[in-house]
Enzyme design. Structure first.
Site, short mmCIF file in Angstrom:
data_model
loop_
_atom_site.label_atom_id
_atom_site.label_comp_id
_atom_site.label_asym_id
_atom_site.label_seq_id
_atom_site.Cartn_x
_atom_site.Cartn_y
_atom_site.Cartn_z
N ARG A 1 59.81 -52.74 -9.95
CA ARG A 1 58.27 -51.90 -9.69
C ARG A 1 58.57 -50.44 -9.97
NH1 ARG A 1 57.14 -54.62 -4.03
NH2 ARG A 1 59.40 -54.34 -3.89
N LYS B 1 60.88 -70.48 -2.06
CA LYS B 1 61.55 -69.33 -1.37
C LYS B 1 62.47 -69.49 -0.12
CE LYS B 1 59.64 -65.20 -1.18
NZ LYS B 1 58.67 -64.07 -0.68
N CYS C 1 57.47 -48.24 -3.24
CA CYS C 1 56.91 -47.46 -2.01
C CYS C 1 56.29 -46.03 -2.54
CB CYS C 1 58.01 -47.15 -0.98
SG CYS C 1 58.58 -48.52 -0.26
N PHE D 1 67.07 -36.11 -1.16
CA PHE D 1 65.86 -36.41 -2.29
C PHE D 1 65.66 -34.97 -3.17
CE2 PHE D 1 65.20 -39.52 0.63
CZ PHE D 1 64.60 -40.76 -0.08
N GLY E 1 65.93 -36.30 -12.08
CA GLY E 1 65.96 -37.35 -12.83
C GLY E 1 64.90 -37.74 -13.60
N PHE F 1 61.11 -47.85 7.58
CA PHE F 1 61.52 -46.80 6.80
C PHE F 1 62.96 -47.38 6.00
CE2 PHE F 1 59.13 -45.19 10.28
CZ PHE F 1 58.07 -44.36 9.52
N VAL G 1 60.63 -56.64 3.39
CA VAL G 1 60.67 -56.18 4.72
C VAL G 1 60.68 -57.30 5.57
CG1 VAL G 1 59.08 -54.90 6.22
CG2 VAL G 1 59.10 -54.24 3.71
#
Length: 438
Positions: free
Chosen positions: A330, A35, A262, A251, A255, A151, A11
């Site tokens: 994740r 980083k 998130c 959406f 699957g 978003f 983000v």
């Protein structure tokens, strides 16, 4: 305007680079020197299409700089964005240690009238706690606290930032509103909707949005299961209901379950918030439980395709990231699928265009990683398509079949045409579509 962004993760780095692209002067700060050194040399810590070029362009223009510590360099910032991680704790609640630490660290250097903006995904009421921290560290300082949730879809984050469906900012005073209006003026001038709410409402919007999208995915997956029993086609069902403007087409792709940084985390955090205040959310509770079950059980499609057992079989897994155009592992469905196959005695070969290095710590050590889909299919008894990368939509089916031991494809993302696959002599299984074996 002069802006600072604390956190150079997904983000923070995307937002900082995009703010710079809008013409602002941005200082992006992260406490990981390795980083920051990598970013300065052009190596992005995440896979996001177009991000390396965006960062390079704005660094060259002098609008984007990086630092490894919070110090007086932020003192001339009109706004300081907090964009640090808020991972799930052991109890499913959001871990706010990094948010609080960032606020405490920046407080001594803030100028009067500055706005501290939470861009991290945080539970409802976190802005109040940020105000308390600032009042404790700098009781004499007049600053504002705002909420500005992101978003951004992984794989499309830059376009989502530059061409947003909406910009949500939660404020409690006119100063925060005026600063936010100035920051986002380049986007609102092109028609981007800027929605101002109270701060707690803004925090709720982020969780509600992700939880609603997770609910859509959970619903269409249950419809897919029913379609398989009654001989309907979930892809056509999705089109049929998605054309209803009240529902929408997005959406509704069936699957192996939703994952990523998130949806699972935010849905669980919202449910815990409800539990903390004594509110009931049985729909969301069911969505979370159903998704966990789906990710654990979807691997049984491969068992069924191979006659009930994969012991001694070789399975090629195409796609490891939780979605295409990212290397994010994740909560990826592939983790549960590969773990199940390994437990059932299969040998696993895997290929992903971006996520193999990130996958290695999360998957069994016995997994063999391959350079392309055809190497992955070498000697395989079945291929499972787990992530819908575009390159899997255009596989050379004849070449694939030539290197496999058995011509079996389990398509968990419905990326292939059943007719084309079966015409090549494959046994083909997909999600929520009528089964037809060659």
């Amino acid at each position: 305007m002069r802006l600072s962004v604390i956190g150079a993760g997904y983000v923070g780095l995307v937002s900082g680079a995009c703010f710079a692209e809008l013409g602002h002067s941005v200082l992006c700060i992260d406490n990981n020197p390795a980083k920051i050194d990598a970013i300065r040399s052009g190596q992005m810590p995440i896979y996001e299409p177009g991000l390396d070029a965006l960062v390079a362009r704005n660094v060259a223009a002098g609008r984007l700089t990086f630092a490894t510590g919070i110090d007086a360099a932020i003192s001339d910032s009109a706004a300081v964005f907090i964009a640090v991680g808020t991972p799930s704790r052991f109890d499913g609640r959001a871990e706010l240690t990094f948010v609080h630490a960032a606020v405490e660290a920046c407080a001594p250097f803030l100028k009067a009238g500055a706005v501290v903006v939470n861009k991290s995904t945080v539970p409802i009421g976190t802005g109040d706690r940020v105000e308390e921290i600032l009042a404790t560290v700098r009781p004499e300082l007049a600053v504002s606290v705002a909420s500005n949730p992101e978003f951004l879809r992984e794989g499309a984050a830059i376009s989502d930032f530059m061409e947003p469906d909406r910009i949500v900012v939660g404020v409690e005073d006119d100063n925060a509103r005026a600063v936010a209006e100035a920051i986002y003026a380049p986007l609102t001038a092109k028609g981007a909707p800027l929605l101002f709410t109270r701060r707690r409402t803004s925090e709720m919007i982020k969780y509600a949005a992700n939880s609603f999208l997770a609910t859509k995915l959970g619903f269409i997956n249950e419809i897919a299961d029913l379609c398989e029993h009654v001989g309907a086609d979930v892809a056509e069902v999705a089109v049929g209901i998605g054309l209803d403007s009240r529902i929408g087409r997005k959406f509704l792709n069936a699957g192996p379950g939703f994952g990523g940084s998130c949806f699972p985390k935010d849905a669980l955090a919202l449910l815990n918030t409800a539990n903390d205040v004594g509110a009931q959310m049985p729909i969301l509770e069911r969505v979370i439980h159903a998704n966990d079950l789906r990710k654990r059980n979807i691997g049984r499609k491969i068992l069924k395709a191979l006659g009930g057992s994969v012991r001694g079989a070789t399975i090629g897994v195409l796609g490891l990231a939780f979605k295409p155009e990212t290397d994010d592992m994740r909560e990826a469905p592939s983790i549960d699928i590969v773990a199940s196959l390994d437990y059932w005695g299969a040998a696993i070969r895997a290929y992903d265009p971006a996520a193999m290095e990130q996958a290695k710590p999360k998957l069994p050590a016995s997994v063999v990683y391959c350079d392309d889909p055809y190497a992955c299919a070498e000697g395989a008894d079945a291929i499972a398509i787990v992530t819908e990368w575009n390159e899997f939509r255009t596989l050379d089916l004849a070449r694939l079949k030539a290197v496999m031991r058995r011509p079996v494809i389990v398509d968990m993302r419905n990326v292939l045409s059943a007719a084309e696959v079966e015409a090549q002599g494959f046994q083909y299984d997909s999600v929520g579509r009528p089964g037809r074996e060659a």
